[in-house]
Each structure stands twice: as structure tokens, then as C-alpha cells.
Scaffold this motif. Structure first.
Motif, short mmCIF file in Angstrom:
data_model
loop_
_atom_site.label_atom_id
_atom_site.label_comp_id
_atom_site.label_asym_id
_atom_site.label_seq_id
_atom_site.Cartn_x
_atom_site.Cartn_y
_atom_site.Cartn_z
N PRO A 129 1.12 -0.92 0.06
CA PRO A 129 0.06 0.23 0.24
C PRO A 129 0.60 1.32 0.13
CG PRO A 129 -0.59 -1.36 1.24
CD PRO A 129 0.39 -2.40 1.20
N LEU A 130 2.18 1.11 0.89
CA LEU A 130 2.58 2.60 0.38
C LEU A 130 3.49 2.49 -1.07
CD1 LEU A 130 4.57 1.76 3.93
CD2 LEU A 130 3.09 3.75 3.61
N ARG A 131 4.01 0.96 -1.21
CA ARG A 131 3.99 1.98 -2.94
C ARG A 131 3.38 2.38 -4.06
NH1 ARG A 131 6.77 -3.44 -1.33
NH2 ARG A 131 5.15 -4.47 -2.69
N GLN A 132 1.18 1.58 -3.34
CA GLN A 132 0.92 2.37 -4.32
C GLN A 132 1.28 3.67 -4.46
OE1 GLN A 132 -2.66 -0.59 -3.28
NE2 GLN A 132 -3.79 1.60 -4.67
N HIS A 133 0.73 4.02 -2.91
CA HIS A 133 0.46 5.77 -2.74
C HIS A 133 1.85 6.41 -2.63
CE1 HIS A 133 -3.90 5.15 -1.99
NE2 HIS A 133 -3.59 3.15 -1.42
N ARG A 134 3.07 5.45 -3.68
CA ARG A 134 3.97 6.08 -3.19
C ARG A 134 3.74 8.35 -3.80
NH1 ARG A 134 9.82 6.29 -3.29
NH2 ARG A 134 10.68 8.50 -3.20
N ARG A 135 2.44 8.48 -4.78
CA ARG A 135 3.16 9.97 -5.49
C ARG A 135 2.08 10.79 -4.22
NH1 ARG A 135 0.91 7.81 -11.32
NH2 ARG A 135 2.73 7.05 -11.65
N GLY A 136 1.05 10.23 -3.54
CA GLY A 136 0.46 11.01 -2.50
C GLY A 136 1.53 11.47 -1.58
N LEU A 137 2.31 9.98 -0.97
CA LEU A 137 3.18 10.78 -0.27
C LEU A 137 4.03 11.80 -0.65
CD1 LEU A 137 3.83 6.89 0.99
CD2 LEU A 137 2.82 8.64 2.21
N GLU A 138 4.37 11.86 -1.76
CA GLU A 138 5.34 12.63 -2.00
C GLU A 138 5.29 14.10 -2.11
OE1 GLU A 138 8.41 12.68 -3.20
OE2 GLU A 138 8.90 10.20 -3.97
N LEU A 139 3.50 13.73 -2.64
CA LEU A 139 2.48 15.36 -2.13
C LEU A 139 2.88 15.85 -0.88
CD1 LEU A 139 1.11 17.58 -4.22
CD2 LEU A 139 -0.82 16.59 -3.30
N ILE A 140 3.23 14.78 0.28
CA ILE A 140 2.66 15.38 1.11
C ILE A 140 3.72 15.86 1.92
CG2 ILE A 140 2.31 14.84 3.64
CD1 ILE A 140 0.14 12.03 2.31
N GLN A 141 5.06 15.18 1.68
CA GLN A 141 6.19 15.99 1.79
C GLN A 141 6.38 17.36 0.79
OE1 GLN A 141 9.60 16.01 0.47
NE2 GLN A 141 10.25 15.38 2.08
N HIS A 142 6.17 17.52 -0.21
CA HIS A 142 6.67 18.95 -0.49
C HIS A 142 5.51 19.58 -0.05
CE1 HIS A 142 7.70 16.62 -4.41
NE2 HIS A 142 8.11 16.97 -3.90
N ALA A 143 4.07 19.27 0.33
CA ALA A 143 3.58 20.91 1.34
C ALA A 143 4.23 20.31 2.83
CB ALA A 143 2.36 19.94 1.14
N LEU A 144 4.69 19.48 3.48
CA LEU A 144 4.52 20.10 4.45
C LEU A 144 6.85 20.84 4.59
CD1 LEU A 144 4.89 16.13 6.59
CD2 LEU A 144 3.42 18.49 6.75
N THR A 145 7.42 20.50 3.39
CA THR A 145 8.32 20.92 3.17
C THR A 145 7.74 23.00 2.99
OG1 THR A 145 9.50 19.15 2.03
CG2 THR A 145 10.28 20.95 1.69
N ASP A 146 6.98 23.17 2.41
CA ASP A 146 6.82 24.53 1.27
C ASP A 146 5.88 24.50 2.85
OD1 ASP A 146 7.26 23.89 -0.69
OD2 ASP A 146 4.79 23.53 -1.32
N ALA A 147 5.54 23.99 4.20
CA ALA A 147 4.94 25.18 4.72
C ALA A 147 6.27 25.06 5.94
CB ALA A 147 3.74 24.10 6.36
N ASP A 148 7.00 24.41 5.45
CA ASP A 148 8.44 24.28 6.90
C ASP A 148 8.53 23.58 8.15
OD1 ASP A 148 10.88 25.01 7.59
OD2 ASP A 148 10.95 26.69 8.23
N SER A 149 7.33 22.71 7.81
CA SER A 149 6.96 21.68 9.12
C SER A 149 7.87 20.36 9.66
CB SER A 149 5.20 21.21 8.80
OG SER A 149 5.54 20.10 9.54
N PRO A 150 8.85 20.83 10.35
CA PRO A 150 9.16 19.29 11.29
C PRO A 150 9.00 18.13 10.30
CG PRO A 150 8.91 20.81 12.91
CD PRO A 150 8.41 21.15 11.80
N TYR A 151 7.62 17.83 10.03
CA TYR A 151 7.05 16.67 9.79
C TYR A 151 7.96 16.48 8.41
CZ TYR A 151 3.65 15.84 14.08
OH TYR A 151 3.04 15.90 14.75
#
Length: 230
Positions: A129-151
Motif C-alpha cells: 500500500p505504501l508503494r501504491q500511494h507513493r505519489r500521495g506520499l511525495e505530495l504530502i512531503q512537498h506540502a510539509l516542506t513548503d510549510a516548513d513543518s518538522p513533520y
């Protein structure tokens, strides 16, 4: 261990999670050197220093109030369409076929739940399931980076455990960031078909093969999933 730690760190930081910060931090310190361990160490430094109320506010702002960093993975593939319901059902079937009952009160696509399943079930089917949703995980990581969130460090650690993204993945993430997930369309076939430009790969909704029910006890009681009560 890495997957279980990511699961715990991405849960709502209620009193039980925050009380366990010293134990979680010691587990992070004991990880073998790796890019993922470095990312989790960076997150833990912030997580252990913040006040509980500040952690709660930040979590709600990042994951409950922002769609681009929602922790519900099927949203990125299907948006608020009828296909998402089928995807949730299929994910639940995968858990049951592996003999695992999440019993968390969360939807089966909630990232901490998906991570715990991967941690308990192991490579292959557990991480599918993680591999299947990799693109969503990438988007979450980009959004958190843009928000400068430690997450962002937790998502970065998780992504190091998955195969590298392809050019198609990168293009799809850019398109998803710009356009957002799909919307429900009038007259949409309730069973869905795949067309060019959609994010779901062929075979996404094929139910998994049934397996004898098994339960895998956690390796360490301190790392058993703690459900946050909001």
C-alpha cells in the motif's frame, strides 16, 4: 522499527504519545546509521522540545486543515469520488486477508494505520500500500516542506525506504499539486475505468488473496500503536 516509529510520530500527539517521547527518542538514537535515521533524529529534536499544546496545534494545522498534507492516502488517488470508497474497501480486504484487524477508529487509508500494517506484516505485501500511494506520499512531503513543518522529516524518512520515484511519478506529483485530486463527475461509472492521465495504476482494486488469519505481536511493547483521542 523505522516504519513503526514513523507510524507513532504521525499520530495525533495526545498525552499518551507525548509522555512516551523519551522512550521514542531513545529508540531513534539506537537506530543504525542511515538517511532515514538522520531524518527521524531531526524530527525528534523538535518533537521532544515542544510543549504539548503547541504540538497539538501544529498537528491539526498540518494534517486536518490542509488538504495537500492530509494523511488519508486514497484522497490523492481519487479525491472525493465514489472510487475512493472502493479503494478503502480494498485496503480493508488486504488487512483482513493478512489476518490483521486495525481496530483503530481511523479509516484504513490513514497513514499511521498503513505504516503499522507494513511494520507488522513485513516487506512485500505489507509495504505494497505504501508503494501504491507513493505519489500521495511525495505530495504530502512537498506540502510539509513548503510549510516548513518538522513533520517533513518523518515523510522524508519514509520515502527513503521506498523505491526511487520514476519520471512518471514526478510528473504525476507535479500535476497533482497543480490540479488537485479528481472531482466527482456526473454519470461516473460507479465501478470506474482507467483513462490516460489518471493516477491509479491498473490492478489497483484487485482484492488480495485470502490467507490464514495470523497476528504478529509487536516486538517491543513501547512501540505498540497508540491511538490519539481528539
Amino acid at each position: 522499527m523505522l516504519l513503526r516509529l514513523c507510524s507513532l510520530f504521525l499520530q495525533y500527539p495526545d498525552s499518551e504519545i507525548t509522555a512516551a517521547r523519551p522512550v521514542l527518542g531513545s529508540h531513534v538514537e539506537g537506530l543504525p546509521p542511515s538517511p532515514a535515521a538522520e531524518q527521524l533524529a531531526a524530527f525528534t529534536a523538535w518533537f521532544t522540545a515542544e510543549e504539548t499544546q503547541a504540538l497539538e496545534r501544529h498537528y491539526v494545522e498540518m494534517f486536518d486543515l490542509r488538504r495537500k498534507s492530509s494523511l488519508h492516502l486514497t484522497y490523492y488517488l481519487h479525491g472525493d469520488t465514489r472510487r475512493r470508497g472502493m479503494a478503502l474497501l480494498t485496503l480493508n480486504q488486504r488487512y483482513r486477508a493478512a489476518g490483521w484487524d486495525a481496530d483503530s477508529g481511523e479509516l484504513p487509508d490513514h497513514l499511521p494505520v498503513v505504516l503499522e500494517f507494513a511494520a507488522l506484516t513485513g516487506p512485500g505485501g505489507g509495504e505494497a500500500p505504501l508503494r501504491q500511494h507513493r505519489r500521495g506520499l511525495e505530495l504530502i512531503q512537498h506540502a510539509l516542506t513548503d510549510a516548513d513543518s518538522p513533520y517533513r522529516h518523518v515523510l522524508a524518512a519514509l520515502l527513503t525506504l521506498l523505491p526511487p520515484p520514476t519520471e512518471a511519478d514526478r510528473a504525476a506529483v507535479s500535476r497533482l499539486a497543480a490540479e488537485g485530486p479528481p472531482n466527482e463527475e456526473v454519470g461516473l461509472d460507479p465501478y470506474g475505468t482507467y483513462e490516460d492521465g489518471e493516477f491509479a495504476p491498473p490492478g489497483t482494486f484487485v482484492p488480495p488473496m485470502a490467507a490464514p488469519p495470523t497476528r504478529v505481536p509487536p516486538a517491543d511493547p513501547t512501540l505498540t500503536r497508540v491511538e490519539g483521542n481528539r
